[in-house]
Write a protein that holds these residues in place. Sequence first.
Motif, short mmCIF file in Angstrom:
data_model
loop_
_atom_site.label_atom_id
_atom_site.label_comp_id
_atom_site.label_asym_id
_atom_site.label_seq_id
_atom_site.Cartn_x
_atom_site.Cartn_y
_atom_site.Cartn_z
N HIS A 107 0.79 -1.22 -0.01
CA HIS A 107 -0.06 -0.04 -0.04
C HIS A 107 0.92 1.28 0.00
O HIS A 107 1.83 1.34 0.57
N PRO A 108 0.67 2.24 -0.71
CA PRO A 108 -0.42 2.32 -1.63
C PRO A 108 0.00 2.11 -3.14
O PRO A 108 1.07 2.75 -3.61
N THR A 109 -0.75 1.03 -3.81
CA THR A 109 -0.09 0.80 -5.05
C THR A 109 -1.47 0.56 -6.10
O THR A 109 -2.69 0.60 -5.46
N LEU A 110 -1.53 0.66 -7.25
CA LEU A 110 -2.45 0.55 -8.32
C LEU A 110 -3.02 -0.90 -8.04
O LEU A 110 -4.20 -0.92 -8.07
N SER A 111 -2.08 -1.78 -7.95
CA SER A 111 -2.36 -3.33 -7.95
C SER A 111 -3.36 -3.65 -6.79
O SER A 111 -3.99 -4.60 -6.85
N GLU A 112 -3.24 -3.06 -5.95
CA GLU A 112 -4.29 -3.35 -4.73
C GLU A 112 -5.60 -3.10 -4.94
O GLU A 112 -6.76 -3.63 -4.06
N ILE A 113 -5.98 -2.58 -6.07
CA ILE A 113 -7.27 -2.10 -6.39
C ILE A 113 -8.20 -3.36 -6.74
O ILE A 113 -9.18 -3.66 -6.44
N PHE A 114 -7.37 -4.53 -6.96
CA PHE A 114 -7.91 -5.69 -7.30
C PHE A 114 -8.62 -6.55 -6.26
O PHE A 114 -9.73 -7.39 -6.12
N THR A 115 -8.24 -6.17 -5.03
CA THR A 115 -8.67 -6.78 -3.78
C THR A 115 -10.22 -6.42 -3.38
O THR A 115 -10.88 -7.07 -2.75
#
Length: 455
Positions: free
Chosen positions: A432-440
């Motif tokens: 966190h914070p990353t764009l990738s974590e949006i998938f969670t």
Amino acid sequence: MVVIGGGSAGFAAANKAQSNGAKVAIVDEGPLGGLCILRGCMPTKTILRSSDILALMRRAKEFGLSAQNPSANLALINDRKNRLITEFANYRIKQLNDPRFTLFKEKASFLSPHKLKVGPHTIQAKSFIIATGSTVEDFSIPGLAEYGFFTSDEILEIRQTPESMTVLGAGPVAVELAQFFCRIGTKVTLIQRSNHILSKGDEDLARPIEARFREEGMALYTKTQLLRVENLRDSCKVFFTHEGSEKFVTTKIILQALGRKPNIDGLNLSAASVNTAKGRIEVDHEMRTSVPNIYAVGDVNGLHEIVHIAIEQGEIAAHNATQKNVRRFNERLKINITFTDPPLASVGLSEKECLEKKIRYLSASYPFNDHGKSLCMGENHGHVKLLCSPTNGEVIGAHITGPEASELIHQMVTLMYYKGTVHDLMEIPHYHPTLSEIFTYPAEELVESLQISNL
Ligand SMILES: Cc1cc2nc3c(=O)[nH]c(=O)nc-3n(C[C@H](O)[C@H](O)[C@H](O)COP(=O)(O)OP(=O)(O)OC[C@H]3O[C@@H](n4cnc5c(N)ncnc54)[C@H](O)[C@@H]3O)c2cc1C
């Protein structure tokens, strides 16, 4: 083995076959380098980098910065592109000239299933791999040929920013070039027959791109029918129907980006008894044509006009022509990426495909305008969407319209390669914070839906 065509598919096939022990000849009439390097992926992605930077510079104030009247010089953008393309092409030409292969710089046409006419020579081989690519398809629109038009091939060579341009079509090539020219200062109108741009994919994924195009000043017409082009000497009028009435746009340049077709003209396929259907060479999952010793890979079989698939197909054909065990092409992890801003990237099944094929699925989406990292970056357009199996939660499709989609999608490709589930996605750590974590977020919603449906 003889490989006809030394582009992405042909070179991959030749390389694989030679390392499997075959004696390989490559026939390519040139120019050597292949579509991807000379007039496809690489030149377009190089020039898009310039227009993406320009668009960011125009937003300087929003980030507390100043940039004085940023502008584009198409000649210099193309000089940079040409330098890079020359480097890439020279490397490929060196690979093709490697003494591991016999290279014929000639046009090939079949004389029989085992004989090929190669310029003045006749060569024989146990097996052939056809990898002759694609060419721009002709569309008969009254007045278009008389006024003249550009295709993606020629538009990459112009050195002065056109005053105005009408783009016909809204597939990946059309929309990438439309946004490039719009951003460097051309008044762009895009005319598309379908209900939304990028019509092979889901509508919700295309809409944020359309919104961005309109914000940037592009005129976008969907659900149209092209009628005719009227020549006004140094400009023309393009007529079309839209929302029940006839409209026209006056434009200097037309970019015909309605599609490409497999390049089979001149191969004399009938002499080899190779079957074609709707202008493409028919192949099975082993990449074999109707004639067992002849394979067809890449754009020429018309399955997917995508480089990494062309390479995979080339390797599959070379394997099957040289080994006893069989490799088959599998579409499960099919990836599509369009390099607009925001970009669109997809892997696996779309909702459209699930509905067409009657595949049951659950889906959940999450927007970038409610996600911490994208808000920090000022990238608020778009969303991600996950599709999973309603029985075990296996991810069967993942889609992104939004920042860094072309990179982010590979997280989902990896998950799907290992047949991962939405439960796995929840357990895999995300920084966190990353764009990738949006998938969670959509994964969490899908886990809850699965729990409810299993009650
Ligand atoms: C503008 C544009 C942008 C693109 N961007 C992307 C992208 O970002 N990502 C992506 O994955 N794909 C992209 N593509 C698609 C991609 O470029 C193609 O899918 C890929 O290059 C096809 O490779 P191929 O080996 O099948 O054909 P090619 O690379 O076209 O190779 C065919 C070769 O065959 C030779 N040949 C043809 N006929 C004969 C003959 N009779 N005898 C001897 N030689 C012959 C030609 O000289 C050529 O070298 C783009 C395409 C375009 C047009």
